[in-house]
Design a protein around this motif. Structure first.
Motif, short mmCIF file in Angstrom:
data_model
loop_
_atom_site.label_atom_id
_atom_site.label_comp_id
_atom_site.label_asym_id
_atom_site.label_seq_id
_atom_site.Cartn_x
_atom_site.Cartn_y
_atom_site.Cartn_z
N ILE A 1 24.88 0.68 8.63
CA ILE A 1 24.84 2.21 8.26
C ILE A 1 23.46 2.69 7.83
O ILE A 1 23.41 3.32 7.75
CB ILE A 1 25.52 2.26 6.08
CG1 ILE A 1 26.70 1.56 7.68
CG2 ILE A 1 25.22 3.61 5.93
CD1 ILE A 1 28.29 1.97 5.89
N GLN A 2 22.84 2.07 7.00
CA GLN A 2 20.91 2.00 6.59
C GLN A 2 21.15 2.47 8.14
O GLN A 2 20.12 3.35 8.05
CB GLN A 2 21.05 1.03 5.62
CG GLN A 2 18.93 1.46 5.05
CD GLN A 2 19.26 2.75 4.80
OE1 GLN A 2 19.88 2.71 3.68
NE2 GLN A 2 17.90 2.73 4.62
N GLU A 3 21.02 1.31 8.89
CA GLU A 3 20.45 1.82 10.38
C GLU A 3 20.57 2.75 10.90
O GLU A 3 19.80 3.57 11.31
CB GLU A 3 20.72 0.56 11.46
CG GLU A 3 19.62 -0.79 10.88
CD GLU A 3 19.91 -2.03 11.74
OE1 GLU A 3 19.54 -2.30 12.66
OE2 GLU A 3 21.68 -2.67 11.51
N PHE A 4 21.48 3.08 10.67
CA PHE A 4 22.69 4.79 11.60
C PHE A 4 21.76 6.25 10.53
O PHE A 4 21.53 6.57 11.25
CB PHE A 4 23.55 5.07 11.32
CG PHE A 4 24.07 5.43 11.60
CD1 PHE A 4 24.44 6.12 13.62
CD2 PHE A 4 24.36 7.00 10.69
CE1 PHE A 4 24.55 7.28 13.91
CE2 PHE A 4 25.92 8.38 11.19
CZ PHE A 4 25.02 8.39 12.59
N ASP B 1 19.07 5.40 9.01
CA ASP B 1 17.56 5.71 9.39
C ASP B 1 16.86 6.66 10.80
O ASP B 1 16.49 7.20 10.68
CB ASP B 1 16.73 4.36 9.57
CG ASP B 1 16.42 3.61 7.95
OD1 ASP B 1 16.18 4.95 7.17
OD2 ASP B 1 15.89 2.22 8.15
N PHE B 2 18.16 6.06 11.94
CA PHE B 2 17.96 6.67 13.31
C PHE B 2 18.38 7.85 13.33
O PHE B 2 17.85 9.13 13.65
CB PHE B 2 19.40 6.09 13.67
CG PHE B 2 19.45 7.02 15.11
CD1 PHE B 2 18.52 6.66 16.27
CD2 PHE B 2 20.82 7.31 15.17
CE1 PHE B 2 18.58 6.75 17.24
CE2 PHE B 2 20.83 7.95 16.81
CZ PHE B 2 19.74 8.06 17.50
N ILE B 3 19.66 8.79 12.43
CA ILE B 3 19.83 10.26 12.43
C ILE B 3 18.17 10.63 11.17
O ILE B 3 17.81 11.71 11.90
CB ILE B 3 20.66 9.85 11.12
CG1 ILE B 3 22.49 9.27 11.93
CG2 ILE B 3 20.68 11.55 10.62
CD1 ILE B 3 22.42 10.33 12.97
N ALA B 4 17.74 10.20 9.89
CA ALA B 4 16.39 11.20 9.65
C ALA B 4 15.32 10.71 10.37
O ALA B 4 14.28 12.13 10.20
CB ALA B 4 16.35 9.96 8.51
N LYS B 5 15.51 10.32 11.75
CA LYS B 5 13.79 10.27 12.38
C LYS B 5 13.62 11.71 12.89
O LYS B 5 14.82 12.23 13.13
CB LYS B 5 13.96 9.04 13.83
CG LYS B 5 13.61 7.55 13.18
CD LYS B 5 13.76 7.17 14.70
CE LYS B 5 13.94 5.79 14.38
NZ LYS B 5 13.85 4.78 15.54
N GLY B 6 12.93 12.57 12.84
CA GLY B 6 12.33 13.76 13.79
C GLY B 6 12.38 13.91 14.93
O GLY B 6 13.19 14.91 15.26
N ASN B 7 12.60 13.17 15.30
CA ASN B 7 13.35 13.01 17.19
C ASN B 7 14.59 13.55 17.50
O ASN B 7 15.26 14.36 18.21
CB ASN B 7 12.65 11.99 17.89
CG ASN B 7 11.12 11.81 18.02
OD1 ASN B 7 10.15 13.08 17.78
ND2 ASN B 7 10.76 10.40 18.10
N VAL B 8 15.41 12.57 16.04
CA VAL B 8 16.09 13.14 16.56
C VAL B 8 16.87 14.30 16.38
O VAL B 8 17.93 15.11 16.84
CB VAL B 8 17.52 11.95 15.79
CG1 VAL B 8 19.05 11.91 15.82
CG2 VAL B 8 17.28 10.67 16.26
N ILE B 9 16.44 15.08 14.83
CA ILE B 9 17.01 16.02 14.24
C ILE B 9 15.98 17.34 15.12
O ILE B 9 17.27 18.67 15.97
CB ILE B 9 15.97 16.38 13.55
CG1 ILE B 9 16.93 15.10 12.13
CG2 ILE B 9 16.43 18.25 12.66
CD1 ILE B 9 18.38 15.68 11.69
#
Length: 144
Positions: free
Chosen positions: A2-5, A7-15
Protein backbone atom coordinates in the motif's frame (compact mmCIF):
# COMPACT_ATOMS: atom_id res chain seq x y z
CA UNK A 1 2.49 -2.71 -0.95
CA UNK A 2 0.00 0.00 0.00
CA UNK A 3 2.90 2.35 0.78
CA UNK A 4 4.44 1.66 -2.64
CA UNK A 5 1.11 2.38 -4.30
CA UNK A 6 0.75 5.61 -2.31
CA UNK A 7 4.28 6.65 -3.33
CA UNK A 8 3.52 5.83 -6.97
CA UNK A 9 0.32 7.89 -6.96
CA UNK A 10 1.99 10.79 -5.18
CA UNK A 11 4.68 11.15 -7.86
CA UNK A 12 4.36 14.33 -9.89
CA UNK A 13 4.42 12.54 -13.23
CA UNK A 14 1.38 10.41 -12.41
CA UNK A 15 -0.62 13.44 -11.31
CA UNK A 16 0.45 15.36 -14.44
CA UNK A 17 -0.58 12.41 -16.59
CA UNK A 18 -3.98 12.17 -14.90
CA UNK A 19 -4.59 15.89 -15.39
CA UNK A 20 -3.54 15.56 -19.03
CA UNK A 21 -5.96 12.70 -19.62
CA UNK A 22 -8.85 14.58 -18.01
CA UNK A 23 -8.14 17.72 -20.00
CA UNK A 24 -7.73 15.62 -23.14
CA UNK A 25 -11.13 14.03 -22.60
CA UNK A 26 -12.71 17.45 -22.17
CA UNK A 27 -10.78 18.74 -25.19
CA UNK A 28 -12.26 15.94 -27.30
CA UNK A 29 -15.70 17.59 -27.18
CA UNK A 30 -14.20 20.83 -28.47
CA UNK A 31 -12.36 19.08 -31.29
CA UNK A 32 -15.42 17.04 -32.26
CA UNK A 33 -17.44 20.25 -32.48
CA UNK A 34 -14.68 21.93 -34.48
CA UNK A 35 -14.67 19.05 -36.95
CA UNK A 36 -18.43 18.58 -37.21
CA UNK A 37 -19.52 22.21 -37.10
CA UNK A 38 -16.69 24.08 -38.80
CA UNK A 39 -14.31 21.84 -40.78
CA UNK A 40 -16.90 19.50 -42.33
CA UNK A 41 -19.04 22.33 -43.76
CA UNK A 42 -15.90 23.89 -45.28
CA UNK A 43 -14.90 20.55 -46.79
CA UNK A 44 -18.46 20.05 -48.04
CA UNK A 45 -18.36 23.51 -49.65
CA UNK A 46 -15.24 22.62 -51.63
CA UNK A 47 -16.43 19.10 -52.51
CA UNK A 48 -19.88 20.17 -53.62
CA UNK A 49 -21.73 19.12 -50.48
CA UNK A 50 -20.25 15.66 -50.18
CA UNK A 51 -20.59 14.31 -46.67
CA UNK A 52 -17.80 11.85 -45.95
CA UNK A 53 -19.59 10.29 -42.99
CA UNK A 54 -22.25 8.85 -45.33
CA UNK A 55 -19.78 6.90 -47.46
CA UNK A 56 -20.13 3.18 -46.93
CA UNK A 57 -20.01 -0.13 -48.72
CA UNK A 58 -22.43 -2.89 -47.78
CA UNK A 59 -20.62 -6.21 -47.75
CA UNK A 60 -23.79 -8.21 -48.37
CA UNK A 61 -24.07 -6.66 -51.87
CA UNK A 62 -27.43 -4.99 -51.21
CA UNK A 63 -28.21 -1.34 -51.87
CA UNK A 64 -29.15 0.81 -48.88
CA UNK A 65 -30.26 4.43 -48.86
CA UNK A 66 -27.94 5.38 -46.03
CA UNK A 67 -25.41 4.02 -43.60
CA UNK A 68 -28.04 4.15 -40.88
CA UNK A 69 -30.42 2.06 -43.01
CA UNK A 70 -27.70 -0.53 -43.63
CA UNK A 71 -26.78 -0.81 -39.96
CA UNK A 72 -30.46 -0.95 -38.96
CA UNK A 73 -30.88 -3.85 -41.39
CA UNK A 74 -27.95 -5.60 -39.74
CA UNK A 75 -25.83 -5.58 -42.87
CA UNK A 76 -22.07 -5.74 -42.47
CA UNK A 77 -20.64 -2.48 -43.82
CA UNK A 78 -17.33 -0.80 -44.41
CA UNK A 79 -18.00 2.68 -43.02
CA UNK A 80 -15.39 4.33 -45.23
CA UNK A 81 -16.68 7.84 -44.53
CA UNK A 82 -16.40 7.41 -40.78
CA UNK A 83 -12.83 6.22 -41.24
CA UNK A 84 -11.99 9.23 -43.42
CA UNK A 85 -13.53 11.53 -40.81
CA UNK A 86 -11.52 9.81 -38.07
CA UNK A 87 -8.32 10.47 -40.04
CA UNK A 88 -9.28 14.11 -40.59
CA UNK A 89 -10.15 14.40 -36.90
CA UNK A 90 -6.75 12.94 -35.97
CA UNK A 91 -4.87 15.45 -38.09
CA UNK A 92 -6.89 18.33 -36.68
CA UNK A 93 -6.21 17.18 -33.11
CA UNK A 94 -2.52 16.67 -33.87
CA UNK A 95 -2.27 20.16 -35.39
CA UNK A 96 -4.11 21.80 -32.49
CA UNK A 97 -1.90 20.00 -29.95
CA UNK A 98 1.18 21.03 -31.96
CA UNK A 99 0.07 24.67 -31.91
CA UNK A 100 -0.71 24.44 -28.19
CA UNK A 101 2.70 22.96 -27.35
CA UNK A 102 4.38 25.55 -29.55
CA UNK A 103 2.57 28.38 -27.73
CA UNK A 104 3.40 26.92 -24.31
CA UNK A 105 7.08 26.57 -25.24
CA UNK A 106 7.13 30.15 -26.52
CA UNK A 107 5.54 31.36 -23.26
CA UNK A 108 8.06 29.37 -21.19
CA UNK A 109 10.98 30.87 -23.12
CA UNK A 110 9.58 34.37 -22.63
CA UNK A 111 9.09 33.76 -18.90
CA UNK A 112 12.62 32.41 -18.51
CA UNK A 113 14.04 35.35 -20.44
CA UNK A 114 12.04 37.81 -18.33
CA UNK A 115 13.14 36.10 -15.12
CA UNK A 116 16.79 36.23 -16.18
CA UNK A 117 16.57 39.90 -17.14
CA UNK A 118 14.99 40.79 -13.78
CA UNK A 119 17.70 39.09 -11.71
CA UNK A 120 20.94 40.81 -10.86
CA UNK A 121 24.08 39.33 -12.33
CA UNK A 122 25.44 36.44 -10.31
CA UNK A 123 28.48 37.31 -8.28
CA UNK A 124 30.92 34.86 -6.84
CA UNK A 125 30.71 34.72 -3.06
CA UNK A 126 33.53 36.31 -1.17
CA UNK A 127 35.79 33.89 0.60
CA UNK A 128 38.50 31.41 -0.11
CA UNK A 129 38.51 29.65 -3.45
CA UNK A 130 38.46 25.89 -3.81
CA UNK A 131 42.19 25.91 -4.39
CA UNK A 132 42.78 27.87 -1.19
CA UNK A 133 40.72 25.38 0.82
CA UNK A 134 42.60 22.43 -0.67
CA UNK A 135 45.94 24.06 0.12
CA UNK A 136 44.85 24.62 3.72
CA UNK A 137 43.84 20.95 4.01
CA UNK A 138 47.18 19.88 2.55
CA UNK A 139 49.11 22.09 4.97
CA UNK A 140 47.06 20.80 7.91
CA UNK A 141 47.77 17.21 6.91
CA UNK A 142 51.52 17.96 6.67
CA UNK A 143 51.53 19.26 10.24
CA UNK A 144 50.09 16.04 11.67
Amino acid sequence: MIQEFRDFIAKGNVIDLAVGIIIGAAFTAIVNSLVADIINPIIALFTGGVDFSGWFYALDGSEYASLQAATDAGAPVFAIGKFVMAIINFFIVAFVVFMLVKAVNRAKKAAIKERKEGQPAETTPAGPSELDVLLEIRDALKKT
